[in-house]
Write an enzyme that holds these catalytic residues in place. Structure first.
Site, PDB file in Angstrom:
ATOM      1  N   GLY A 175      15.543 -69.853  44.159  1.00  0.00           N
ATOM      2  CA  GLY A 175      16.244 -70.152  43.010  1.00  0.00           C
ATOM      3  C   GLY A 175      16.404 -68.903  42.189  1.00  0.00           C
ATOM      4  N   CYS A 176      17.519 -69.312  41.133  1.00  0.00           N
ATOM      5  CA  CYS A 176      17.847 -67.788  40.150  1.00  0.00           C
ATOM      6  C   CYS A 176      16.538 -67.592  39.447  1.00  0.00           C
ATOM      7  CB  CYS A 176      19.083 -68.149  39.382  1.00  0.00           C
ATOM      8  SG  CYS A 176      19.203 -70.011  38.507  1.00  0.00           S
ATOM      9  N   TYR A 177      16.289 -68.507  38.639  1.00  0.00           N
ATOM     10  CA  TYR A 177      15.002 -68.197  37.984  1.00  0.00           C
ATOM     11  C   TYR A 177      13.787 -67.476  38.697  1.00  0.00           C
ATOM     12  CZ  TYR A 177      17.197 -70.643  33.642  1.00  0.00           C
ATOM     13  OH  TYR A 177      17.768 -71.120  32.530  1.00  0.00           O
TER      14      TYR A 177
ATOM     15  N   THR B  77      13.616 -65.972  41.191  1.00  0.00           N
ATOM     16  CA  THR B  77      13.905 -64.692  41.581  1.00  0.00           C
ATOM     17  C   THR B  77      13.684 -63.699  40.685  1.00  0.00           C
ATOM     18  OG1 THR B  77      15.516 -65.222  43.391  1.00  0.00           O
ATOM     19  CG2 THR B  77      15.763 -62.891  42.608  1.00  0.00           C
ATOM     20  N   ALA B  78      14.246 -63.787  39.356  1.00  0.00           N
ATOM     21  CA  ALA B  78      13.923 -62.959  38.255  1.00  0.00           C
ATOM     22  C   ALA B  78      12.728 -62.932  37.789  1.00  0.00           C
ATOM     23  CB  ALA B  78      14.813 -63.462  37.132  1.00  0.00           C
TER      24      ALA B  78
END
Lengths: 344, 344, 344, 344
Positions: free
Chosen positions: D149-151, D153-154
């Protein structure tokens, strides 16, 4: 009806004072100063004021004229109020300083963070920190009020019920804050251009920001001991608003946290504790003097997350300044500050 | 103090009525209806209203209850006011319709543009077009007012002094208009998402928009003859505001155009003719009922360019509705509408 | 592989040249100059370039070094290319000027609009106006190309098929244009701040803008006679993009206008005639060299509305500059310019 | 050249796959499915793709056709890949799932957070979590990849060097994350309207978000033990981008933290450790697959603040999916992912 002046009126806090005072039935703005714009009508620089201040123009600052007024707001960069405040107080004019000049009680700490000597240490004893939710009674009789900074207001109001009650570990407070670009002022800086600050998010001052000692001093007062605080501000692509996300660790069973916050702020006209489960939006306070707060305890762990939003130019500056003025002059505290936020 | 109701209050014009009426000393909002949100408190849906309408909740529309009020605003999609207005008028309630239902005098033309029969043609004769700058006297005694659309307000006020004085070729008028996204309402449409409408500009309805016949009717009235009009609206990446850029060709020597505009609007509380050479910004009217206008004559040619800006939700909808209410009930025309715009 | 330089690389057209050239397989950027930033790595100023130009740094402009390159782009304010172009041409370096210095053929007209004498009138005869859709063959052999301005590109490509075919009244052309804020450059101006230009729309230069004579010259060439043009630019709250809305009056039966446009641009790699009824969005060309066009004839009247969108920094500046370079050096015209737009 | 398909291609991750794959020299998109838009050309829905996919149209999903391709991307809501992945794997087609279906190893935990039974628990053993910086070798031979997911990954890339080295207290990690609105998808929701999400900031899911267990699982893997994590996402008024601000407390002397991060990511093509003191901006990665990271240690305390930014649609979704594809098919890992970010 009292007469007030504004020193340094071309920035965002200056025009915001004018906007709000236009609705204040007991205040007349008699003077607004700006060296660079002397002679220019305020409504020529700020067309939103057309029809409201059609004769008021910026003038050179003049201590005698300012000293004939009931109160003077400083909407200036740091250092300016140092030079003028004493003289005005001597003439019997009350001073409400929106800059950082009198926020820190320790002149040396001020000098360290602002990289210049403090210009009026003799006034620090009588300066009152203008957060009415903490210092209302002292403000009522103050001659010199230091209006809190924008981040410090949002952070302190969010932590206040936790620290006063001694519920959390004050050695590890984390304040992750997000601000709109007016927080950087009206100066023509490349980083504040729409083409630079738009459609992007970034932290700044992660290693140290001038609001840090102010927040630390305020939180220390609530707790009656020094606190450990990490404060990271972020620049957000919007014009107004601050969103403070405040983390802390419970050290005792807090009971009903929601009720604690509601009780602490039950009589505060400008603090709105939202229902449990809420996520306040900065736009819900756009243009108004309210701080909205919500409390979360994720997964029922011992980490508390407080969400606190204000308009940086109102509760974070000019609105709070007027709230202080109302207290200082015995007006109803909400006078001129009662309109709802513009939304959407 | 009069009592008013709002039918269809969940959209942007509904909440804007609530925001503005919160500051109106002679109006109490007794009822607001919404089938889909019946039972929900307005301050739960719109947190900017917390502290202002803490007990008011949406309710099912009820003609008897609405009919007991002094006035009812319709903030509804087209067609709804057709069905209810007559009944309310019969009960003695005055109706201020923010929808398009009674703007066009010709029921057939309405039916053609809205693709359904007109639901109350018998009321068209007494409906008054609520543009106070043109129809103030008729509005004062009206029982049923059709509040002008947002584009029509900006365009008509910009062209009015030119057309009344017969200065331009009315066969070739061009109105290039730019609107913020609230003009499209609060409906959940993909095209209105921040991710779709943000950081982009586009025209829409270039081949025909429902505001076209309304504008044409109004301009025709000023000129006392049909006009030829090209109207192209554009979607702009901002929340509020309309900027109308109005082109026309002089047919006679107009003399001092700036003075003509200033004289025409000298006594209008909500039309601000800016100084010669100005370029009004939509933000200068954000949240307020003012239309600001500037007049240009590029290279001293025979082409006139009028720039006219309003807030689409205020002078283009809810503010103008209240201005009409003030006229209908004998209040000062500016009551509740005197705050300056929030800027920046 | 050719070697190129960029003079004045700190502005938006400079960094955009770097971004686009990073994808160009036949061009190497050997030098980029800036007096104010000499010594600074381009990837320190523009972090989007990290990993692409990790050794390239701004340097003082040096005519000898620039003169050793195959081509030099000028991404400078007006006046700078006047001073240097001749010397570079003498050294055999081809010059692609993104500024206004060589766009107007008439040195006196240039001097009048730019309020200073033309600095290199002797070069005007050989300067080629770099609009490939009109002057492709001349560009191929040019030594000095004047890249069209952003507004002029959008307006000329939109009017071209109408004027070449003699379909409209060229005495009454109206170009209503909307631009993102990068059109104002990267200079630190108050009016370009997010807090000033955000959430607002305004016209500017309504009484005369420097792109007016350039557009007029170009339209006059298509029509082989002077044209009458009203041009009003508007500042739009977005970073990139120009939307030109172009009005004209038919003077003859145009036949199938859609087909005329499609045929005129059938072989143009960077002009996209959209299907009938379309409304092109500026975001559909964000970051790319394409101009998208749609044609409308409202209510089948004799008024034609052409909608034309570009990215002001690409087809309106740096992309078109590279398109010219490709033609001048015999590369495929689309080299380095073939990525799709980033959307949303 | 391999042939790929995209299931559920109308959302933002679908169009982003198309945009990026248009530049990929070894991949051809043979099929894209959508029940609701079957028959519509992708370039009609997404005009940025005009000129790139002029014949590709959405089609009904067909397992036989999909099963004839080399690889299939799922850009679907959760649950869809569960139903189809097994069948495709059986036909020899590799599956790259951008949804949450195979990210959690524990089917029961998945069921608890997604409020429905896991639809393909038998595939969990072979599903590889597609974070190349952690699992590159396993990805190379995987048949089924779950794109993070995006969060997650960061957050994971920001914490990775700290947790792998055992430097911080893993019981009290705090991830304060800010996302642009495309993170909420292309669904027509009121909360995602420009008029609602613009000019405002708010937290959401403060009491529990579906990315929490995914992040916790990933951090636990790095640390080889469960971690305590508070994760608060915020909605930011921008289209793309995630900014993660990651707090942790040192438990040992970390030595040169900057060097540790630089060494850990020295060979990672898509992680950029910025110079000490940096504050990465989300716009610096707009449209590209890079994660930029900066490390701060405010006042030399034991609190570490890591700033980590990505484009949620690229490194947080479609770009990372292609990076995985490149690894799975033996292409250079950066193929099709090498353009610089568009800035400004």
């Amino acid at each position: 009806m009292i007469k007030v002046g504004i020193v340094g009126g071309t920035g965002y806090t200056g025009v915001e004072l004018l906007r709000l005072l236009a609705q204040h039935p007991q205040v007349s703005v008699a003077m607004i100063t700006s060296r660079s714009e002397a002679g220019v009508k305020v409504s020529d620089m700020y067309p939103n004021l057309r029809g409201h201040y059609d004769t008021l123009a910026f003038s050179e600052p003049d201590a005698d004229q300012l000293g004939s007024l009931d109160a003077v707001f400083f909407a200036t960069p740091h250092g300016v109020a140092h030079a003028l405040a004493g003289e005005l107080l001597n003439k019997g004019t009350r001073v409400i300083d929106l800059s950082a000049d009198f926020r820190l009680r320790d002149a040396d700490e001020w000098a360290a963070w602002y990289a210049q000597p403090h210009g009026a240490p003799e006034l620090l004893d009588e300066a009152v920190y203008g957060l009415p939710e903490l210092y209302r009674e002292r403000i009522k009789t103050a001659r010199l009020v230091a209006v809190p900074g924008c981040y410090p207001t949002a952070v302190q109001l969010g932590y206040l019920p936790l620290l006063e009650a001694g519920l959390v570990d004050t050695g590890r407070l984390i304040a992750d804050c997000k601000s709109g670009v007016t927080g950087a002022g009206r100066g023509a800086k490349v980083g504040s251009l729409l083409a630079e600050a738009g459609e992007s998010m970034k932290a700044y001052g992660a290693s140290g920001h001038r609001h840090l000692p102010e927040i630390r001093q305020g939180l220390g007062d609530m707790h009656s001991a020094p606190v450990g605080l990490t404060f990271v501000p972020h620049l957000t692509p919007m014009i107004r608003g601050i969103h403070a996300t405040l983390y802390s660790q419970l050290t005792v069973d807090p009971g009903d946290l929601q009720a604690r916050f509601e009780q602490r702020y039950a009589n505060e006209p400008f603090v709105d504790v939202m229902p449990a489960g809420s996520h306040p939006e900065t736009r819900s306070v756009k243009g108004i003097n309210t701080c909205r707060i919500a409390i979360h305890r994720p997964e029922n762990s011992d980490t508390i997350v407080v969400l606190s939003v204000i308009d940086n130019l109102v509760k974070g500056a000019s609105g709070q300044a007027i709230q202080n003025l109302n207290l200082m002059f015995g007006f109803d505290e909400t006078t001129g500050l009662s309109a709802p936020a513009v939304m959407p």
